[in-house]
Design a protein around this motif. Structure first.
Motif, PDB file in Angstrom:
ATOM      1  N   ILE A   1     -80.457  38.461 -13.163  1.00 53.97           N
ATOM      2  CA  ILE A   1     -81.990  37.492 -12.544  1.00 53.97           C
ATOM      3  C   ILE A   1     -83.310  38.668 -12.499  1.00 53.97           C
ATOM      4  CG2 ILE A   1     -80.289  35.529 -11.270  1.00 53.97           C
ATOM      5  CD1 ILE A   1     -81.859  37.008  -8.596  1.00 53.97           C
TER       6      ILE A   1
ATOM      7  N   ASN B   1     -85.691  39.256  -9.858  1.00 48.90           N
ATOM      8  CA  ASN B   1     -85.826  38.712  -8.638  1.00 48.90           C
ATOM      9  C   ASN B   1     -87.121  39.000  -8.175  1.00 48.90           C
ATOM     10  OD1 ASN B   1     -86.271  41.070  -7.690  1.00 48.90           O
ATOM     11  ND2 ASN B   1     -83.610  40.567  -6.603  1.00 48.90           N
TER      12      ASN B   1
ATOM     13  N   GLN C   1     -81.150  42.108 -11.235  1.00 50.66           N
ATOM     14  CA  GLN C   1     -79.958  42.235 -10.568  1.00 50.66           C
ATOM     15  C   GLN C   1     -78.978  41.719 -11.278  1.00 50.66           C
ATOM     16  OE1 GLN C   1     -80.628  42.274  -6.430  1.00 50.66           O
ATOM     17  NE2 GLN C   1     -78.618  40.149  -6.596  1.00 50.66           N
TER      18      GLN C   1
ATOM     19  N   HIS D   1     -78.286  46.367  -9.188  1.00 46.87           N
ATOM     20  CA  HIS D   1     -79.450  46.393  -9.236  1.00 46.87           C
ATOM     21  C   HIS D   1     -80.125  47.506 -10.048  1.00 46.87           C
ATOM     22  CE1 HIS D   1     -79.802  46.720  -5.591  1.00 46.87           C
ATOM     23  NE2 HIS D   1     -80.521  47.305  -5.363  1.00 46.87           N
TER      24      HIS D   1
ATOM     25  N   ASN E   1     -89.680  36.090 -12.910  1.00 46.90           N
ATOM     26  CA  ASN E   1     -89.327  36.288 -11.698  1.00 46.90           C
ATOM     27  C   ASN E   1     -88.964  35.062 -10.494  1.00 46.90           C
ATOM     28  OD1 ASN E   1     -92.173  35.939 -11.144  1.00 46.90           O
ATOM     29  ND2 ASN E   1     -92.313  38.415 -11.472  1.00 46.90           N
ATOM     30  N   LYS E   2     -88.464  35.911  -9.601  1.00 48.09           N
ATOM     31  CA  LYS E   2     -88.435  35.152  -8.604  1.00 48.09           C
ATOM     32  C   LYS E   2     -87.747  33.581  -8.883  1.00 48.09           C
ATOM     33  CE  LYS E   2     -91.807  37.092  -5.772  1.00 48.09           C
ATOM     34  NZ  LYS E   2     -92.920  36.551  -4.664  1.00 48.09           N
TER      35      LYS E   2
ATOM     36  N   GLU F   1     -84.710  31.271  -9.095  1.00 48.23           N
ATOM     37  CA  GLU F   1     -83.266  31.168  -7.922  1.00 48.23           C
ATOM     38  C   GLU F   1     -82.188  31.151  -9.275  1.00 48.23           C
ATOM     39  OE1 GLU F   1     -83.071  30.355  -5.451  1.00 48.23           O
ATOM     40  OE2 GLU F   1     -84.978  30.505  -5.228  1.00 48.23           O
TER      41      GLU F   1
END
Length: 261
Positions: free
Chosen positions: A95, A97, A102, A124, A180-181, A183
């Motif tokens: 992901i 994030n 990560q 990460h 990014n960010k 879920e």
């Protein structure tokens, strides 16, 4: 007129509540509390010098006395290397994030540090390295994050220097999500053990998370030997996160122990 304005306010409040509820239903991982979390950063107005001002939960970032990262200089000799890795191939979810790339690991891989067993949760990356050795940073730093049954955290840090291309890093980079960010991310299979240097000599100290809320009582274990990644792989990460390292924190009299392999 008063009844009309009251009705309009009630209608607006109902619409806001319905919208928030629908967001949670569509995305069960999202809560109203998540929406209100402060947005910390490495640069700009919400940089590390202001983290403690963003939330009462972040006070340790300023008031904590055992913060990380640190500059590793003098060490005292500890017991022979007491770190045992039991990492296995796993499906991981890669992901982005919003602060780093990560890889979330499936249950089943552990590390034993000084007799304590910790489960591997994720790993990460940071650029440049957050920890320094004799005042010098590495190109990047890899953090393996673990937790034991009592809820205590242990992080294993691996320095990353420019050199030969790393095939495992290549597989992670190839599956970095564009948003990014997120879920959810992309899933691949890999063996985290292949990201460890052969020499398991390490230094240990008691520190904190290097990101908010900067919680302390984290067992830090930094492997002394780096792994290699290519300059192109470093540049790929820097094209996403040009700088995501917290500044060096005061040692405040803490002991740093060297454990030779």
């Amino acid at each position: 007129m008063k009844k009309s304005k009251l009705w309009q306010r009630q209608l607006l409040a109902g619409a806001i509540f319905l919208t928030a509820t629908l967001m949670i239903i569509v995305n069960p991982g999202l809560s109203l509390a998540d929406e209100n979390k402060p947005d910390w950063e490495y640069g700009g107005s919400n940089n590390p010098t202001h983290w403690s001002e963003l939330s009462s939960e972040f006070k340790s970032c300023e008031l904590g006395s055992n913060q990380s990262p640190i500059n590793i200089t003098t060490t005292q000799k500890g017991k022979a290397a007491a770190i045992e890795f039991d990492y296995h191939p796993s499906t991981v979810e890669v992901i982005n994030n919003g602060h780093t790339i990560q890889a979330n690991y499936e249950p089943g891989s552990t590390v034993k540090i000084d007799g304590q067993v910790y489960d591997l949760l994720q790993f990460h990356f940071h650029t440049p390295s957050e920890h320094e050795i004799e005042g010098k940073s590495a190109a990047m730093e890899l953090h393996f994050v673990h937790k034991n049954k009592a809820g205590k955290l242990a992080v294993v840090g691996v320095m990353m220097d420019a050199g030969a291309e790393n095939p495992l890093i290549a597989s992670v980079w190839d599956d970095i999500p564009t948003d990014n960010k997120a879920e959810k991310g992309n899933k691949i299979t890999l063996d985290a053990a292949k990201l460890l240097p052969k020499d398991k000599t390490f230094v240990s100290y008691s520190g904190s998370l290097t990101t908010p809320p900067c919680s302390e009582q984290v067992s830090w274990n930094i492997l002394s030997k780096p792994i290699e990644v290519s300059s192109e792989q470093i540049e790929t990460f820097e094209s996403i996160y040009s700088y995501n390292a917290r500044p060096i924190q005061p040692l405040n009299g803490r002991s740093v122990e060297l454990h030779e392999d």
